[in-house]
Design a protein around this motif. Structure first.
Motif, PDB file in Angstrom:
ATOM      1  N   LEU A  24       0.700  -1.297   0.145  1.00 52.84           N
ATOM      2  CA  LEU A  24      -0.070  -0.021  -0.149  1.00 52.84           C
ATOM      3  C   LEU A  24       0.980   0.988  -0.023  1.00 52.84           C
ATOM      4  O   LEU A  24       0.201   2.120  -0.137  1.00 52.84           O
ATOM      5  N   ARG A  25       1.851   1.092   1.160  1.00 48.33           N
ATOM      6  CA  ARG A  25       2.925   2.858   0.619  1.00 48.33           C
ATOM      7  C   ARG A  25       3.382   2.697  -0.239  1.00 48.33           C
ATOM      8  O   ARG A  25       3.558   3.535  -0.534  1.00 48.33           O
ATOM      9  N   GLU A  26       3.718   1.465  -0.541  1.00 45.68           N
ATOM     10  CA  GLU A  26       4.701   2.066  -2.368  1.00 45.68           C
ATOM     11  C   GLU A  26       4.033   1.629  -3.821  1.00 45.68           C
ATOM     12  O   GLU A  26       4.395   2.844  -4.083  1.00 45.68           O
ATOM     13  N   ALA A  27       2.229   1.812  -3.408  1.00 45.61           N
ATOM     14  CA  ALA A  27       1.928   1.496  -4.317  1.00 45.61           C
ATOM     15  C   ALA A  27       0.798   3.613  -4.434  1.00 45.61           C
ATOM     16  O   ALA A  27       1.468   4.270  -5.353  1.00 45.61           O
ATOM     17  N   LEU A  28       1.130   3.717  -3.263  1.00 47.67           N
ATOM     18  CA  LEU A  28       0.821   5.391  -2.697  1.00 47.67           C
ATOM     19  C   LEU A  28       1.743   6.060  -3.266  1.00 47.67           C
ATOM     20  O   LEU A  28       1.893   7.720  -3.655  1.00 47.67           O
ATOM     21  N   GLY A  29       2.930   5.900  -2.709  1.00 46.73           N
ATOM     22  CA  GLY A  29       4.172   6.556  -3.422  1.00 46.73           C
ATOM     23  C   GLY A  29       4.639   6.551  -4.670  1.00 46.73           C
ATOM     24  O   GLY A  29       4.885   7.749  -5.221  1.00 46.73           O
ATOM     25  N   GLU A  30       4.328   5.673  -5.626  1.00 49.75           N
ATOM     26  CA  GLU A  30       4.282   5.612  -6.673  1.00 49.75           C
ATOM     27  C   GLU A  30       3.650   6.298  -7.677  1.00 49.75           C
ATOM     28  O   GLU A  30       3.582   6.999  -8.460  1.00 49.75           O
ATOM     29  N   ALA A  31       2.497   6.391  -7.435  1.00 55.68           N
ATOM     30  CA  ALA A  31       0.855   7.097  -7.792  1.00 55.68           C
ATOM     31  C   ALA A  31       1.629   8.414  -7.206  1.00 55.68           C
ATOM     32  O   ALA A  31       1.252   9.657  -7.788  1.00 55.68           O
ATOM     33  N   LEU A  32       2.058   9.242  -6.062  1.00 58.82           N
ATOM     34  CA  LEU A  32       2.037  10.619  -5.737  1.00 58.82           C
ATOM     35  C   LEU A  32       3.224  11.119  -6.582  1.00 58.82           C
ATOM     36  O   LEU A  32       3.582  12.153  -6.962  1.00 58.82           O
ATOM     37  N   GLY A  33       4.508  10.173  -6.916  1.00 57.78           N
ATOM     38  CA  GLY A  33       5.383  10.405  -7.366  1.00 57.78           C
ATOM     39  C   GLY A  33       5.336  10.725  -9.293  1.00 57.78           C
ATOM     40  O   GLY A  33       5.903  11.905  -9.991  1.00 57.78           O
ATOM     41  N   ARG A  34       4.265  10.409  -9.797  1.00 54.91           N
ATOM     42  CA  ARG A  34       3.609  10.735 -11.250  1.00 54.91           C
ATOM     43  C   ARG A  34       2.237  11.083 -11.111  1.00 54.91           C
ATOM     44  O   ARG A  34       2.250  11.396 -12.459  1.00 54.91           O
ATOM     45  N   LEU A  35       2.655  11.730  -9.832  1.00 53.20           N
ATOM     46  CA  LEU A  35       0.495  12.912 -10.083  1.00 53.20           C
ATOM     47  C   LEU A  35      -0.208  12.375 -10.447  1.00 53.20           C
ATOM     48  O   LEU A  35      -0.985  13.171 -11.430  1.00 53.20           O
ATOM     49  N   ASP A  36      -0.660  10.747 -10.899  1.00 58.16           N
ATOM     50  CA  ASP A  36      -1.569  10.379 -11.394  1.00 58.16           C
ATOM     51  C   ASP A  36      -3.123  10.145 -10.680  1.00 58.16           C
ATOM     52  O   ASP A  36      -2.898   9.841  -9.553  1.00 58.16           O
ATOM     53  N   VAL A  37      -3.785  10.612 -10.467  1.00 59.95           N
ATOM     54  CA  VAL A  37      -4.805  11.206  -9.799  1.00 59.95           C
ATOM     55  C   VAL A  37      -5.580  10.050  -9.591  1.00 59.95           C
ATOM     56  O   VAL A  37      -5.496   9.897  -8.497  1.00 59.95           O
ATOM     57  N   ASP A  38      -6.439   9.135 -10.787  1.00 58.95           N
ATOM     58  CA  ASP A  38      -6.809   8.223 -10.798  1.00 58.95           C
ATOM     59  C   ASP A  38      -5.926   6.875  -9.373  1.00 58.95           C
ATOM     60  O   ASP A  38      -6.306   6.254  -8.950  1.00 58.95           O
ATOM     61  N   ALA A  39      -4.831   6.761  -9.570  1.00 60.49           N
ATOM     62  CA  ALA A  39      -3.805   5.975  -9.315  1.00 60.49           C
ATOM     63  C   ALA A  39      -4.258   6.587  -7.270  1.00 60.49           C
ATOM     64  O   ALA A  39      -4.039   5.153  -6.723  1.00 60.49           O
ATOM     65  N   ILE A  40      -3.889   7.255  -6.916  1.00 59.36           N
ATOM     66  CA  ILE A  40      -3.713   8.335  -6.009  1.00 59.36           C
ATOM     67  C   ILE A  40      -4.912   8.561  -5.428  1.00 59.36           C
ATOM     68  O   ILE A  40      -5.457   7.765  -4.317  1.00 59.36           O
ATOM     69  N   GLU A  41      -5.905   7.888  -6.179  1.00 55.85           N
ATOM     70  CA  GLU A  41      -7.398   8.117  -5.433  1.00 55.85           C
ATOM     71  C   GLU A  41      -7.533   5.683  -5.367  1.00 55.85           C
ATOM     72  O   GLU A  41      -8.338   6.213  -4.183  1.00 55.85           O
ATOM     73  N   ARG A  42      -6.961   5.577  -5.951  1.00 59.40           N
ATOM     74  CA  ARG A  42      -7.675   4.224  -5.702  1.00 59.40           C
ATOM     75  C   ARG A  42      -6.143   3.456  -4.816  1.00 59.40           C
ATOM     76  O   ARG A  42      -7.015   2.763  -3.670  1.00 59.40           O
ATOM     77  N   ALA A  43      -5.424   4.099  -4.440  1.00 60.92           N
ATOM     78  CA  ALA A  43      -4.605   3.563  -3.040  1.00 60.92           C
ATOM     79  C   ALA A  43      -4.701   4.212  -1.610  1.00 60.92           C
ATOM     80  O   ALA A  43      -4.936   3.624  -1.431  1.00 60.92           O
ATOM     81  N   ILE A  44      -5.294   5.372  -2.126  1.00 59.84           N
ATOM     82  CA  ILE A  44      -6.406   5.700  -1.274  1.00 59.84           C
ATOM     83  C   ILE A  44      -7.416   5.280  -0.261  1.00 59.84           C
ATOM     84  O   ILE A  44      -7.828   5.099   0.420  1.00 59.84           O
ATOM     85  N   ASP A  45      -8.419   4.287  -1.354  1.00 55.73           N
ATOM     86  CA  ASP A  45      -9.580   3.283  -1.441  1.00 55.73           C
ATOM     87  C   ASP A  45      -8.947   2.539  -0.420  1.00 55.73           C
ATOM     88  O   ASP A  45      -9.894   2.538   0.838  1.00 55.73           O
ATOM     89  N   ALA A  46      -7.931   2.199  -0.702  1.00 48.81           N
ATOM     90  CA  ALA A  46      -7.160   0.632  -0.771  1.00 48.81           C
ATOM     91  C   ALA A  46      -6.240   1.042   0.759  1.00 48.81           C
ATOM     92  O   ALA A  46      -6.483   0.812   1.866  1.00 48.81           O
ATOM     93  N   VAL A  47      -6.055   2.305   1.379  1.00 48.81           N
ATOM     94  CA  VAL A  47      -5.992   2.502   2.240  1.00 48.81           C
ATOM     95  C   VAL A  47      -7.332   2.292   3.117  1.00 48.81           C
ATOM     96  O   VAL A  47      -7.129   1.891   4.754  1.00 48.81           O
ATOM     97  N   THR A  48      -8.005   3.131   2.631  1.00 50.08           N
ATOM     98  CA  THR A  48      -9.282   3.073   3.422  1.00 50.08           C
ATOM     99  C   THR A  48      -9.659   2.401   4.080  1.00 50.08           C
ATOM    100  O   THR A  48     -10.328   2.320   5.272  1.00 50.08           O
ATOM    101  N   SER A  49      -9.833   0.881   3.476  1.00 44.71           N
ATOM    102  CA  SER A  49      -9.753  -0.680   3.923  1.00 44.71           C
ATOM    103  C   SER A  49      -9.179  -0.438   4.748  1.00 44.71           C
ATOM    104  O   SER A  49     -10.181  -1.675   5.166  1.00 44.71           O
ATOM    105  N   HIS A  50      -7.913   0.162   4.163  1.00 38.84           N
ATOM    106  CA  HIS A  50      -6.872  -0.667   5.959  1.00 38.84           C
ATOM    107  C   HIS A  50      -7.088   0.269   6.916  1.00 38.84           C
ATOM    108  O   HIS A  50      -7.183  -0.523   7.976  1.00 38.84           O
ATOM    109  N   ASP A  51      -7.636   1.138   7.060  1.00 35.73           N
ATOM    110  CA  ASP A  51      -7.406   1.950   8.377  1.00 35.73           C
ATOM    111  C   ASP A  51      -8.164   2.943   7.859  1.00 35.73           C
ATOM    112  O   ASP A  51      -7.590   4.023   7.203  1.00 35.73           O
TER     113      ASP A  51
END
Length: 565
Positions: free
Chosen positions: A506-533
């Motif tokens: 999850l950390r790696e997916a969020l970091g990669e999405a932030l590095g690319r500034l990919d809004v869709d990827a950031i949103e998917r990564a945050i959804d995954a984080v929300t499911s966890h916390d």
């Protein structure tokens, strides 16, 4: 008859005897006669010669007179034709001058109409977009879509401003409108406006001022904002990696203060030969010609504005190594100004009118329903009482019946325009206590003077920001506001344990999405984080909704990894 014969004979005989003497006398007489005749002839010839000479002189004189008369007649004809041509040219030039004056008036009217017709809908579009951006219930994806609309609208607004300013330069109607303003707030506004575009391109935007820079100064803030907006827009547009920096310094010369502005980027840059060619009105650098968004007149408007403000634009660049654009302007420091380094409380969003100030009545006057509705949507949720009027006549009637504290008056309306409505309202009993603020798309200084001369108390140009409107209400009505509560800066440290507990993928997916500034990827990564916390996910979603990806990245980098010492 017989009687005459002897007499004739005697006579003949006598004549014969006297012939020699008579002949000599006759000869002498003949010679004398001939001499006299010759003398007479010579005299006659001399007289004739004299007459001929006199006639010749007379003819020559007549010819000379005729020639002089012909020359004078020709000269008079030439001068007459020249005079006639001059009169025709004078009439032509006068007609051209009249036509130019009429064209100038027509162009001025056209520009005024274009200002109104273009800026009024833009005011509604940008205003409602900003209202939606402040809506907390929007999802990150919808907020991103609204941000695109807002950014595109602001880009369109900048292009329209540039075209109108070029037209004003050609029409000779460009002037200065010196006002007092908060330079520090202007820099914050620019940083806020351009931070999203910079982040989406992965650029670092740096906006700062030296500690000696005065906070409150006086110059033409509209033109200064346009200059800095143009320069920052170009810098971000032509920079793929690295940073864009706007820096302000103060220089003190005798009794004058000069502000030095510089915009530096790490973009494509231009060669020294191209820098020398950038003085043309529509000249573009090679990078601009390769850009579908470049128009070629932004730098011309910028240069004209800087010169009008009393400075000179200087461009230093090297192909492939970035560009620096610098200019220095004289300004008047307002008494009591503070340095930009002084720390004030951060800007906060207004949530309502402070307690004990309810019942503030505002009249929104605009022929555009969207313009009136924007004022209603901005002010009613804060606790203001707002009514609407579609033209000047309705505004006059509403002021007679309702007596508002302040009128937001559009200037160009059917039935009755804003200036006439203002004069009538001010002439009513108690009308002098009603504050009238002109809402207009005009950017001509002389029109502002005419608007204020008709009785308006202040001036707000469309499209306006909510902060400018609220500050104006506070200044004229003494309104105090309640503000949103800012979360402390340390709040990002509270989820450190939660961030550290996130699984590695999850950390790696969020970091990669932030590095690319990919809004869709950031949103998917945050959804995954929300499911966890769920709590951590909501906090991330809140920051993502504000496009504050820097704080998300800092949260991710600051939190220790699970199992780390």
């Amino acid at each position: 008859m017989l009687f005459w014969l002897p007499v004739a004979a005697v006579t003949a005989f006598g004549a014969q005897e006297a012939t020699p003497t008579v002949c000599l006398a006759d000869q002498c007489q003949v010679q004398l006669k001939e001499a006299e005749n010759q003398l007479l002839q010579s005299r006659q010839k001399a007289v004739e010669a004299h007459h001929r000479e006199a006639e010749a002189r007379r003819l020559a004189l007549i010819f000379a007179i005729m020639m002089i008369a012909a020359v004078l007649a020709g000269l008079a004809l030439y001068l007459g034709r020249r005079a006639a041509a001059a009169r025709v040219r004078s009439r032509h030039l006068q007609a051209q001058a009249d036509a130019a004056a009429e064209a100038g008036r027509a162009k001025g009217a056209f520009l005024a109409n274009m200002n109104h017709e273009l800026r009024s809908p833009l005011n509604a579009m940008l205003g409602f977009s900003r209202l939606l951006m402040a809506e907390p219930s929007l999802s990150a994806r919808v907020r991103q879509d609204v941000a695109i609309i807002l950014r595109s609208g602001e880009h369109l607004y900048a292009l329209i401003n540039q075209m109108l300013e070029i037209s004003k330069i050609e029409a000779g109607r460009l002037g200065l409108d010196l006002v007092q303003f908060d330079l520090y707030a202007l820099l914050e506004e620019l940083e806020e406006s351009f931070s999203l575009g910079a982040r989406q391109k992965g650029l670092q935007l740096l906006v700062g001022a030296a500690g000696t820079v005065p906070r409150h100064v006086k110059t033409d803030v509209v033109k200064l904002r346009q200059v800095l907006t143009n320069l920052l827009t170009n810098a971000i547009k032509f920079t793929a990696t690295g940073s864009v920096a706007l820096q302000v310094e103060a220089r003190f010369h005798a009794e004058r203060t000069h502000l030095s502005f510089s915009v530096t980027d790490t973009g494509v840059g231009v060669g020294s030969e191209e820098v020398r060619k950038l003085d043309g009105t529509f000249m573009q650098a090679q990078a601009g010609r390769h850009s579908a968004e470049s128009t070629g007149f932004g730098l011309s408007v910028t240069r004209s504005f800087v010169q009008l403000l009393g400075g000179e634009l200087r461009v230093t660049s090297q192909a492939g190594h970035g560009t620096t654009v610098q200019f220095e302007l004289p300004v008047e420091v307002v008494a009591g100004a503070r340095a930009a380094g002084a720390h004030d409380s951060p800007r906060r969003r207004v949530t309502g009118i402070a307690e004990g100030q309810r019942g503030v009545r505002i009249l929104a006057v605009d022929d555009w329903p969207e313009g009136r509705q924007l004022l209603v949507r901005l002010l009613e949720p804060l606790g203001f009482e707002v009514r609407e009027a579609a033209d000047g006549l309705q505004a006059v009637e509403a002021c007679e019946q309702w007596s508002p504290h302040l009128v937001c008056m559009d200037m160009r309306m059917p039935v009755m325009n804003g200036q006439e409505a203002t004069r009538r309202i001010k002439a009513q009993p108690g009308g002098e206590r009603i504050v009238i603020v002109a809402l207009t798309a005009s950017s001509f200084g002389e029109e502002r003077e005419a608007i204020l001369a008709c009785g308006c108390d202040d001036f707000l140009r469309k499209p306006f920001r909510e902060e400018a409107l609220l500050e104006l209400l506070a200044r004229h009505l003494g309104v105090r506001y309640e503000y949103e509560t800012l979360l402390p800066e340390r709040e990002d440290e509270t989820p450190r344990a939660s961030m550290a507990a996130l699984p590695g993928p999850l950390r790696e997916a969020l970091g990669e999405a932030l590095g690319r500034l990919d809004v869709d990827a950031i949103e998917r990564a945050i959804d995954a984080v929300t499911s966890h916390d769920e709590k951590l996910g909501r906090r991330m979603a809140e920051l993502a909704g504000l496009f504050d990806y820097d704080r998300l990245r800092k949260m991710l980098e600051a939190a220790p990894r699970e199992g780390a010492a």
